[in-house]
Enzyme design. Structure first.
Site, PDB file in Angstrom:
ATOM      1  N   HIS A  39       1.096  33.364  68.711  1.00 13.07           N
ATOM      2  CA  HIS A  39       1.042  33.367  70.169  1.00 13.07           C
ATOM      3  C   HIS A  39      -0.400  33.504  70.642  1.00 13.07           C
ATOM      4  O   HIS A  39      -0.646  33.652  71.836  1.00 13.07           O
ATOM      5  CB  HIS A  39       1.884  34.527  70.728  1.00 13.07           C
TER       6      HIS A  39
ATOM      7  N   ASP B 163      -2.670  35.294  58.438  1.00 11.08           N
ATOM      8  CA  ASP B 163      -2.914  36.701  58.693  1.00 11.08           C
ATOM      9  C   ASP B 163      -4.356  36.933  58.313  1.00 11.08           C
ATOM     10  O   ASP B 163      -4.787  36.546  57.222  1.00 11.08           O
ATOM     11  CB  ASP B 163      -1.982  37.602  57.886  1.00 11.08           C
TER      12      ASP B 163
ATOM     13  N   TYR C 297     -13.214  40.388  66.111  1.00 11.65           N
ATOM     14  CA  TYR C 297     -14.389  41.165  65.714  1.00 11.65           C
ATOM     15  C   TYR C 297     -15.665  40.318  65.633  1.00 11.65           C
ATOM     16  O   TYR C 297     -16.701  40.803  65.186  1.00 11.65           O
ATOM     17  CB  TYR C 297     -14.136  41.832  64.360  1.00 11.65           C
TER      18      TYR C 297
END
Length: 209
Positions: free
Chosen positions: A9, A68, A165
């Protein structure tokens, strides 16, 4: 066109993956996922990428890709690692990177790496029959690739590009933060680029299947 679901998403990831995969998407329509988010309770990047891809494939009945990814900091014992997206408990990028900088403090060892696991799950065709009856989701074809992008954590954020990050990560092969790189520069060597380009031939093979 063969439809393939991108199980995220995150709009930033959708944009980035379309750039990275490029020619691999010839004959493939990459569609976004609007189903429920599964519980990511795996203990590795690979496990969580497969959890997301399996959930999307089962929900849609279509081949699904997922990733991931996160940052692993040496001085923090590899943290935040698989917990990178929810490190501060708010799922807010700014909160996450501020907490990381606080926890790292004035450590002189600022080595870190971005890690990405890219997964592809191809469910059996509708109506397919296995040796024991109708084929189930457990008979899906699965592939996973993992890659890393080494660098260091900066003392403070720099740059307004990228996401996550990126503003506090300086890749070992660059003199700027990941958030200061152009999209082309980032795509050339990033962890996500490496992982999905390794997976690309299997995605390309889906075209017309």
């Amino acid at each position: 066109m063969t439809r393939v679901v991108l199980a995220t998403h995150n709009a930033h990831k959708v944009e980035e993956l379309k750039r990275i995969l490029g020619d691999a998407l010839e004959g493939i329509e990459l569609v976004t996922y609007d189903g429920p988010e599964p519980v990511e309770d795996g203990d590795t990047f690979e496990a969580n990428a497969l959890i997301k891809a399996r959930a999307a494939a089962e929900f849609t009945g279509l081949p699904s890709i997922a990733d991931d990814s996160g940052i692993a900091v040496d001085a923090l014992g590899g943290a935040p690692g698989i917990h990178s997206a929810r490190y501060a408990g708010t799922r807010d990028d700014g909160d996450n990177l501020r907490l990381l900088l606080t926890n790292l403090g004035g450590a002189t060892d600022r080595r870190a790496q971005f890690v990405c696991a890219a997964a592809l799950v191809v469910p059996p065709p509708v109506g397919a029959v296995g040796p024991d009856g109708p084929a189930s989701a457990s008979e899906s074809e699965e592939s996973v690739e993992i890659a890393s992008w080494p660098g260091t954590v900066l003392a403070e954020p720099a740059g307004s590009g990228g996401f996550g990050y990126d503003p506090i990560f300086r890749p070992a092969d660059a003199d700027r933060s990941a958030a200061e790189l152009t999209a082309a520069e980032k795509d050339a060597t990033s962890h996500r680029s490496q992982a999905f380009r390794a997976l690309a031939p299997r995605i390309t093979a889906l075209a017309g299947s």
